[in-house]
Design a protein around this motif. Sequence first.
Motif, short mmCIF file in Angstrom:
data_model
loop_
_atom_site.label_atom_id
_atom_site.label_comp_id
_atom_site.label_asym_id
_atom_site.label_seq_id
_atom_site.Cartn_x
_atom_site.Cartn_y
_atom_site.Cartn_z
N LEU A 1 0.64 -1.00 0.00
CA LEU A 1 0.04 0.03 0.40
C LEU A 1 0.61 1.37 -0.10
N SER A 2 1.92 1.19 0.99
CA SER A 2 2.52 3.12 1.10
C SER A 2 3.17 2.83 0.01
N HIS A 3 3.81 1.50 -0.90
CA HIS A 3 5.04 2.61 -2.24
C HIS A 3 3.48 2.49 -3.55
N GLY A 4 2.72 1.83 -3.72
CA GLY A 4 1.94 1.82 -4.50
C GLY A 4 1.10 3.68 -3.99
N LEU B 1 -1.44 14.51 9.76
CA LEU B 1 -1.39 13.23 10.04
C LEU B 1 -2.31 12.63 9.64
N ILE B 2 -2.61 11.27 8.36
CA ILE B 2 -3.38 10.91 7.86
C ILE B 2 -3.27 9.10 8.22
N GLU B 3 -3.92 8.35 8.92
CA GLU B 3 -3.85 7.78 9.71
C GLU B 3 -4.44 6.48 8.20
N ILE B 4 -3.37 5.28 8.34
CA ILE B 4 -3.86 4.11 7.35
C ILE B 4 -3.83 3.22 7.83
N PHE B 5 -5.36 2.57 8.15
CA PHE B 5 -4.58 1.16 8.90
C PHE B 5 -4.69 -0.15 8.37
N CYS B 6 -4.28 -1.21 8.10
CA CYS B 6 -3.67 -2.01 6.77
C CYS B 6 -4.66 -3.08 7.89
N ASP B 7 -5.78 -3.50 7.88
CA ASP B 7 -6.72 -5.04 8.41
C ASP B 7 -6.72 -6.48 7.65
N CYS B 8 -6.38 -7.45 8.25
CA CYS B 8 -6.72 -8.65 7.18
C CYS B 8 -6.31 -8.95 8.63
N ASP B 9 -7.21 -10.71 7.88
CA ASP B 9 -6.93 -12.16 9.05
C ASP B 9 -5.45 -11.83 9.63
N PRO B 10 -6.01 -12.52 10.77
CA PRO B 10 -4.44 -13.29 11.20
C PRO B 10 -3.63 -14.13 10.86
N ALA B 11 -4.85 -15.56 10.39
CA ALA B 11 -4.17 -16.23 9.35
C ALA B 11 -3.36 -15.80 7.96
N LEU B 12 -4.03 -15.00 7.50
CA LEU B 12 -3.90 -14.31 6.25
C LEU B 12 -2.01 -13.47 5.96
N ALA B 13 -2.11 -12.52 7.36
CA ALA B 13 -1.00 -12.28 7.09
C ALA B 13 -0.05 -13.24 8.08
N ALA B 14 -0.13 -14.62 8.73
CA ALA B 14 0.48 -15.62 9.18
C ALA B 14 1.39 -16.60 7.26
N LEU C 1 -3.62 8.83 15.61
CA LEU C 1 -3.05 9.79 16.18
C LEU C 1 -3.64 10.99 15.84
N GLY C 2 -5.04 11.01 15.96
CA GLY C 2 -6.28 12.32 16.35
C GLY C 2 -6.22 12.97 14.85
N GLY C 3 -6.19 12.87 14.00
CA GLY C 3 -6.05 13.06 12.34
C GLY C 3 -6.85 12.00 12.22
N PRO C 4 -7.30 12.26 10.94
CA PRO C 4 -7.98 11.05 10.32
C PRO C 4 -7.81 9.75 10.22
N LEU C 5 -8.45 8.77 10.22
CA LEU C 5 -8.17 6.75 9.71
C LEU C 5 -8.69 6.19 9.15
N LEU C 6 -8.34 5.86 8.32
CA LEU C 6 -9.01 5.08 7.63
C LEU C 6 -8.80 3.83 7.45
N THR C 7 -9.49 2.52 7.32
CA THR C 7 -9.38 1.53 7.61
C THR C 7 -9.35 0.49 6.42
N ILE C 8 -8.49 -0.18 5.86
CA ILE C 8 -8.18 -0.78 4.60
C ILE C 8 -8.63 -2.33 4.77
N ASP C 9 -9.20 -3.05 4.15
CA ASP C 9 -9.65 -4.16 4.33
C ASP C 9 -8.09 -4.65 3.43
N THR C 10 -7.42 -4.79 3.63
CA THR C 10 -6.23 -6.17 2.94
C THR C 10 -6.12 -7.30 2.78
N GLY C 11 -7.34 -7.91 2.89
CA GLY C 11 -7.97 -9.34 2.71
C GLY C 11 -8.26 -9.52 0.98
N ARG C 12 -8.36 -8.28 0.59
CA ARG C 12 -9.01 -8.18 -0.41
C ARG C 12 -7.53 -7.27 -0.99
#
Length: 177
Positions: free
Chosen positions: A20-23, A97-110, A149-160
């Motif tokens: 995500l960061s490089h893209g 500061l804009i935070e993007i949280f990458c969220d995915c199933d722990p099994a997929l991360a493993a 962080l107190g600013g915008p927070l986007l949660t992205i489903d990185t399992g997709r």
Amino acid sequence: MTDNAFVIISGLPASGKSTLSHGLGDHLGWPVIDKDAILETLFDSLGTGDRTWRHQLSRASDDILFTIAARAQHAVLDNWWHHDTAPERLRRLNARLIEIFCDCDPALAAERFQRRTRHPGHLDPQLTPEQVAERVATIRATYPGPLRLGGPLLTIDTGRPLDITAVAKEVTALLHA
């Protein structure tokens, strides 16, 4: 657009932060300050060692990341952030500061963690698939989630599959808000 701004990419190891960061950096035309790139350069320059050595170089890499960020007006910051120290250090950048949280199933991360090949200095090859799964499950069970962080927070489903263009548009809108 806000000149003094950073997009902070957070999430579990192997949750898709670097992809995500490089893209996103490419879409925004912003530099990416990637802690792993810094750490791996230190491994190449200073050598690899045991877990204590890796920990020392990892902390030095965090310091280098913050030093570079403090001199930048804007960048995408990619790191496995320490919740006890990172929020304060990021706020000291005195930027939006804009935070993007990458969220995915722990099994997929493993699974991703086991498949990827990183620099030998990370000491990943020393872990069995069972150890990786156990570590990811432990991290997930104790992981506090986004930095908030107190600013915008986007949660992205990185399992997709990621739609980097859509994420970049959302970040651009936040920068113009």
